[in-house]
Design a protein around this motif. Structure first.
Motif, PDB file in Angstrom:
ATOM      1  N   PHE A 179       0.834  -1.202   0.000  1.00  0.00           N
ATOM      2  CA  PHE A 179       0.000   0.000   0.000  1.00  0.00           C
ATOM      3  C   PHE A 179       0.871   1.256   0.000  1.00  0.00           C
ATOM      4  CE2 PHE A 179      -2.518  -3.341   2.069  1.00  0.00           C
ATOM      5  CZ  PHE A 179      -3.600  -3.365   1.199  1.00  0.00           C
ATOM      6  N   LYS A 180       1.907   1.240   0.833  1.00  0.00           N
ATOM      7  CA  LYS A 180       2.818   2.388   0.849  1.00  0.00           C
ATOM      8  C   LYS A 180       3.632   2.436  -0.429  1.00  0.00           C
ATOM      9  CE  LYS A 180       3.200   2.798   5.833  1.00  0.00           C
ATOM     10  NZ  LYS A 180       2.267   1.699   6.089  1.00  0.00           N
ATOM     11  N   ASN A 181       3.895   1.282  -1.019  1.00  0.00           N
ATOM     12  CA  ASN A 181       4.647   1.267  -2.266  1.00  0.00           C
ATOM     13  C   ASN A 181       3.884   1.992  -3.376  1.00  0.00           C
ATOM     14  OD1 ASN A 181       6.896   0.340  -3.981  1.00  0.00           O
ATOM     15  ND2 ASN A 181       5.319  -0.899  -4.962  1.00  0.00           N
ATOM     16  N   LYS A 182       2.574   1.817  -3.425  1.00  0.00           N
ATOM     17  CA  LYS A 182       1.769   2.534  -4.421  1.00  0.00           C
ATOM     18  C   LYS A 182       1.899   4.042  -4.224  1.00  0.00           C
ATOM     19  CE  LYS A 182      -1.757  -0.956  -5.417  1.00  0.00           C
ATOM     20  NZ  LYS A 182      -3.213  -1.277  -5.381  1.00  0.00           N
ATOM     21  N   ILE A 183       1.867   4.466  -2.955  1.00  0.00           N
ATOM     22  CA  ILE A 183       2.024   5.894  -2.664  1.00  0.00           C
ATOM     23  C   ILE A 183       3.410   6.359  -3.084  1.00  0.00           C
ATOM     24  CG2 ILE A 183       2.042   7.636  -0.834  1.00  0.00           C
ATOM     25  CD1 ILE A 183       0.169   5.816   0.771  1.00  0.00           C
ATOM     26  N   PHE A 184       4.420   5.522  -2.785  1.00  0.00           N
ATOM     27  CA  PHE A 184       5.797   5.895  -3.105  1.00  0.00           C
ATOM     28  C   PHE A 184       6.014   6.013  -4.609  1.00  0.00           C
ATOM     29  CE2 PHE A 184      10.271   4.994  -3.984  1.00  0.00           C
ATOM     30  CZ  PHE A 184      10.896   5.915  -3.145  1.00  0.00           C
ATOM     31  N   GLN A 185       5.429   5.121  -5.384  1.00  0.00           N
ATOM     32  CA  GLN A 185       5.593   5.192  -6.843  1.00  0.00           C
ATOM     33  C   GLN A 185       4.932   6.458  -7.394  1.00  0.00           C
ATOM     34  OE1 GLN A 185       7.816   3.270  -7.994  1.00  0.00           O
ATOM     35  NE2 GLN A 185       7.829   1.987  -6.160  1.00  0.00           N
ATOM     36  N   ARG A 186       3.767   6.818  -6.853  1.00  0.00           N
ATOM     37  CA  ARG A 186       3.116   8.067  -7.270  1.00  0.00           C
ATOM     38  C   ARG A 186       3.969   9.269  -6.854  1.00  0.00           C
ATOM     39  NH1 ARG A 186      -1.781   5.538  -5.397  1.00  0.00           N
ATOM     40  NH2 ARG A 186      -1.702   6.837  -3.514  1.00  0.00           N
ATOM     41  N   TRP A 187       4.524   9.169  -5.642  1.00  0.00           N
ATOM     42  CA  TRP A 187       5.391  10.242  -5.120  1.00  0.00           C
ATOM     43  C   TRP A 187       6.604  10.424  -6.020  1.00  0.00           C
ATOM     44  CZ3 TRP A 187      10.381   9.999  -2.784  1.00  0.00           C
ATOM     45  CH2 TRP A 187      10.753  11.123  -2.036  1.00  0.00           C
ATOM     46  N   THR A 188       7.204   9.317  -6.463  1.00  0.00           N
ATOM     47  CA  THR A 188       8.358   9.371  -7.368  1.00  0.00           C
ATOM     48  C   THR A 188       7.978  10.033  -8.687  1.00  0.00           C
ATOM     49  OG1 THR A 188       9.330   7.376  -6.392  1.00  0.00           O
ATOM     50  CG2 THR A 188      10.072   7.993  -8.601  1.00  0.00           C
ATOM     51  N   GLN A 189       6.846   9.626  -9.248  1.00  0.00           N
ATOM     52  CA  GLN A 189       6.389  10.220 -10.502  1.00  0.00           C
ATOM     53  C   GLN A 189       6.193  11.722 -10.358  1.00  0.00           C
ATOM     54  OE1 GLN A 189       5.570   8.694 -13.655  1.00  0.00           O
ATOM     55  NE2 GLN A 189       6.828   7.066 -12.777  1.00  0.00           N
ATOM     56  N   TYR A 190       5.611  12.122  -9.248  1.00  0.00           N
ATOM     57  CA  TYR A 190       5.346  13.538  -9.002  1.00  0.00           C
ATOM     58  C   TYR A 190       6.643  14.352  -8.996  1.00  0.00           C
ATOM     59  CZ  TYR A 190       4.365  17.744  -6.222  1.00  0.00           C
ATOM     60  OH  TYR A 190       4.295  19.041  -5.754  1.00  0.00           O
ATOM     61  N   HIS A 191       7.676  13.831  -8.319  1.00  0.00           N
ATOM     62  CA  HIS A 191       8.919  14.588  -8.167  1.00  0.00           C
ATOM     63  C   HIS A 191       9.845  14.486  -9.370  1.00  0.00           C
ATOM     64  CE1 HIS A 191       8.616  16.149  -4.096  1.00  0.00           C
ATOM     65  NE2 HIS A 191       8.124  14.998  -3.691  1.00  0.00           N
ATOM     66  N   LEU A 192       9.932  13.299  -9.974  1.00  0.00           N
ATOM     67  CA  LEU A 192      10.940  13.082 -11.011  1.00  0.00           C
ATOM     68  C   LEU A 192      10.420  13.264 -12.431  1.00  0.00           C
ATOM     69  CD1 LEU A 192      13.008  10.092  -9.561  1.00  0.00           C
ATOM     70  CD2 LEU A 192      13.225  12.548  -9.139  1.00  0.00           C
ATOM     71  N   HIS A 193       9.133  13.470 -12.574  1.00  0.00           N
ATOM     72  CA  HIS A 193       8.589  13.702 -13.911  1.00  0.00           C
ATOM     73  C   HIS A 193       7.930  15.074 -14.001  1.00  0.00           C
ATOM     74  CE1 HIS A 193       9.216   9.591 -15.527  1.00  0.00           C
ATOM     75  NE2 HIS A 193       9.170   9.273 -14.261  1.00  0.00           N
ATOM     76  N   GLY A 194       8.316  15.948 -13.094  1.00  0.00           N
ATOM     77  CA  GLY A 194       7.791  17.307 -13.111  1.00  0.00           C
ATOM     78  C   GLY A 194       8.822  18.275 -13.664  1.00  0.00           C
ATOM     79  N   PRO A 211      14.685  17.065  -7.192  1.00  0.00           N
ATOM     80  CA  PRO A 211      14.399  18.279  -6.410  1.00  0.00           C
ATOM     81  C   PRO A 211      14.651  18.064  -4.919  1.00  0.00           C
ATOM     82  CG  PRO A 211      12.359  17.214  -7.083  1.00  0.00           C
ATOM     83  CD  PRO A 211      13.462  16.466  -7.752  1.00  0.00           C
ATOM     84  N   ALA A 212      14.640  19.149  -4.169  1.00  0.00           N
ATOM     85  CA  ALA A 212      15.060  19.121  -2.763  1.00  0.00           C
ATOM     86  C   ALA A 212      14.215  18.199  -1.898  1.00  0.00           C
ATOM     87  CB  ALA A 212      15.040  20.540  -2.198  1.00  0.00           C
ATOM     88  N   ASN A 213      12.899  18.273  -1.991  1.00  0.00           N
ATOM     89  CA  ASN A 213      12.063  17.446  -1.121  1.00  0.00           C
ATOM     90  C   ASN A 213      12.203  15.959  -1.417  1.00  0.00           C
ATOM     91  OD1 ASN A 213      10.691  20.003  -0.169  1.00  0.00           O
ATOM     92  ND2 ASN A 213       9.383  18.452   0.788  1.00  0.00           N
ATOM     93  N   PHE A 214      12.468  15.631  -2.677  1.00  0.00           N
ATOM     94  CA  PHE A 214      12.690  14.226  -3.017  1.00  0.00           C
ATOM     95  C   PHE A 214      13.962  13.718  -2.352  1.00  0.00           C
ATOM     96  CE2 PHE A 214      14.621  10.842  -5.443  1.00  0.00           C
ATOM     97  CZ  PHE A 214      13.563   9.979  -5.691  1.00  0.00           C
ATOM     98  N   ASP A 215      15.067  14.406  -2.552  1.00  0.00           N
ATOM     99  CA  ASP A 215      16.345  13.918  -2.034  1.00  0.00           C
ATOM    100  C   ASP A 215      16.415  13.949  -0.516  1.00  0.00           C
ATOM    101  OD1 ASP A 215      17.842  12.795  -4.016  1.00  0.00           O
ATOM    102  OD2 ASP A 215      18.920  14.617  -4.557  1.00  0.00           O
ATOM    103  N   ALA A 216      15.798  14.941   0.108  1.00  0.00           N
ATOM    104  CA  ALA A 216      15.818  15.001   1.573  1.00  0.00           C
ATOM    105  C   ALA A 216      15.266  13.715   2.170  1.00  0.00           C
ATOM    106  CB  ALA A 216      15.007  16.201   2.051  1.00  0.00           C
ATOM    107  N   LEU A 217      14.187  13.200   1.589  1.00  0.00           N
ATOM    108  CA  LEU A 217      13.578  11.970   2.093  1.00  0.00           C
ATOM    109  C   LEU A 217      14.252  10.734   1.511  1.00  0.00           C
ATOM    110  CD1 LEU A 217       9.816  11.362   2.661  1.00  0.00           C
ATOM    111  CD2 LEU A 217      11.243   9.553   1.744  1.00  0.00           C
ATOM    112  N   TYR A 218      14.541  10.747   0.212  1.00  0.00           N
ATOM    113  CA  TYR A 218      15.065   9.549  -0.443  1.00  0.00           C
ATOM    114  C   TYR A 218      16.463   9.173   0.045  1.00  0.00           C
ATOM    115  CZ  TYR A 218      17.124   6.512  -3.954  1.00  0.00           C
ATOM    116  OH  TYR A 218      17.792   5.483  -4.574  1.00  0.00           O
ATOM    117  N   ILE A 219      17.350  10.141   0.234  1.00  0.00           N
ATOM    118  CA  ILE A 219      18.694   9.832   0.717  1.00  0.00           C
ATOM    119  C   ILE A 219      18.606   9.162   2.085  1.00  0.00           C
ATOM    120  CG2 ILE A 219      20.887  10.841   1.485  1.00  0.00           C
ATOM    121  CD1 ILE A 219      20.460  13.014  -0.677  1.00  0.00           C
TER     122      ILE A 219
END
Length: 373
Positions: A179-194, A211-219
């Motif tokens: 369930f969280k993976n679905k959210i994460f994939q949408r989150w990735t699309q939002y940040h990396l395809h914008g 972008p900053a908010n992606f890397d702050a959490l992803y790293i």
């Protein structure tokens, strides 16, 4: 912490922030061999070298130790040159075919350090996305870029290009909770395809960065899931800390806390945050959602684990006792992960159980693929 560990972190903070080192910590005898061993385990020898350079000469290591450390630093810098060269070549090849990869972690994160070439580097991770993934993989094979064997997982295509490991990512990461993976994939699309991607100019090549908010959490998340699996070193946390420091004013904190709560990562974020602040020296005001209530557990459990197992858990004694057989080796790893999960469960809770089941499923799939493909 022991005196040697206190000295190590004092040097690490100095190298990260280009700040003076408290001389009194190094008065009397200093076990430089032990400090160098910790630096190697934590893959931060280049940063420690910068920290030592900020010490008064009368308390610096003996000349023989400095020569040995300097040779290590030269190898780290040469590795940077090699990775940057391969990065330029592979990105130019892809861009010529209308494929625009995004660099994850690695060389992009290194640019945030005072001296990027002193950050010990590993491989090159490029996010391609599902649309162009197969075309990118076929392209490097057709062009003869791939040398040696290739590996492909549910996340990426892994190959060697003239001494450098490269991964083409179909997806950035996968959460163990579907369930969280679905959210994460949408989150990735939002940040990396914008349209909020950063651009790093490497020579004459434009390298796209998240972008900053992606890397702050992803790293952080990348470090955390490796911590659950086998362990991490201070380099992974240094990457995160140096990023939060540099981009603190670009991070949307409301968006970040919403994401952390959606992925149920806020508690572990704050646990590791105590190490970020107290051991690595990040200013509290630059660490989003800092709290002192997890300081005790961060020191007694998390930091102890990091210092004893080192980078990606490579200093865990389990690697010395792994049997040579394929299946017996896999079973040995399963038992070790089981033991690790039980040890961490009381500290981290539900995240550990989910990862344990996830790695079990992935391990079974790998055995089936290896034995019956």
């Amino acid at each position: 912490m022991s005196r040697t560990e206190q000295q190590f972190f004092a040097l690490l903070r100095s190298g990260l922030w280009e700040s003076p080192v408290e001389k009194s910590l190094f008065s009397g005898d200093t076990d430089w061999g032990a400090i160098m061993k910790i630096a190697a385990m934590q893959t931060v020898s280049g940063i420690i070298f910068d920290g030592i350079s900020n010490l008064p000469e009368d308390v610096q290591p003996p000349a023989a130790t400095m020569r040995q450390l300097y040779r290590t630093v030269i190898r780290i810098e040469q590795s940077h040159e090699l990775l940057n060269d391969r990065l330029i070549r592979i990105i130019a090849l892809l861009q010529a075919e209308g494929i625009h990869p995004i660099l994850l972690k690695g060389q992009g994160v290194a640019q945030n350090y005072p001296n990027p070439a002193r950050r010990q580097c590993g491989d090159i991770d490029l996010y391609i996305g599902k649309k162009d993934y197969k075309r990118a993989c076929d392209l490097v094979v057709e062009k003869g870029i791939v040398s040696g064997n290739t590996l492909e997982s549910h996340k990426h295509f892994h190959f060697d290009h003239e001494g450098v490991e490269i991964e083409f990512h179909r997806i950035v990461e996968r959460f163990p909770d579907p369930f969280k993976n679905k959210i994460f994939q949408r989150w990735t699309q939002y940040h990396l395809h914008g349209n909020r991607l950063k651009v790093w100019k490497l020579n004459n090549t434009e390298v796209l960065l998240p972008p900053a908010n992606f890397d702050a959490l992803y790293i952080f998340y990348h470090a955390f899931h490796h911590f659950i699996s086998d362990g991490i070193g201070c380099r992974q946390l240094s990457d995160w800390v140096i990023y939060l420091h540099k981009f603190h004013d670009q991070i949307d904190r409301q968006e970040l806390i919403n994401d952390l709560e959606a992925f149920r990562l806020l508690r572990v974020w704050q646990i590791f945050g105590c190490i970020a602040v107290h051991q690595l020296g990040l200013a509290k005001e630059k660490f989003p959602f800092y709290t002192d209530k997890f300081r005790d557990v961060s020191q007694k459990v998390i930091l102890k684990d990091i210092l004893s197992l080192g980078n990606f858990g490579r200093y865990d004694p389990k690697w010395k006792t792994r049997p040579p057989g394929y299946l017996s080796g896999k079973f040995h790893n399963f038992r070790m992960k089981n033991r690790r999960a039980l040890c961490l469960f009381s500290t981290i809770g539900g995240n550990v159980g989910l990862y344990y089941l996830y790695y079990l499923v992935i391990g079974i799939q790998q055995i089936v693929n290896d034995k019956f493909k």
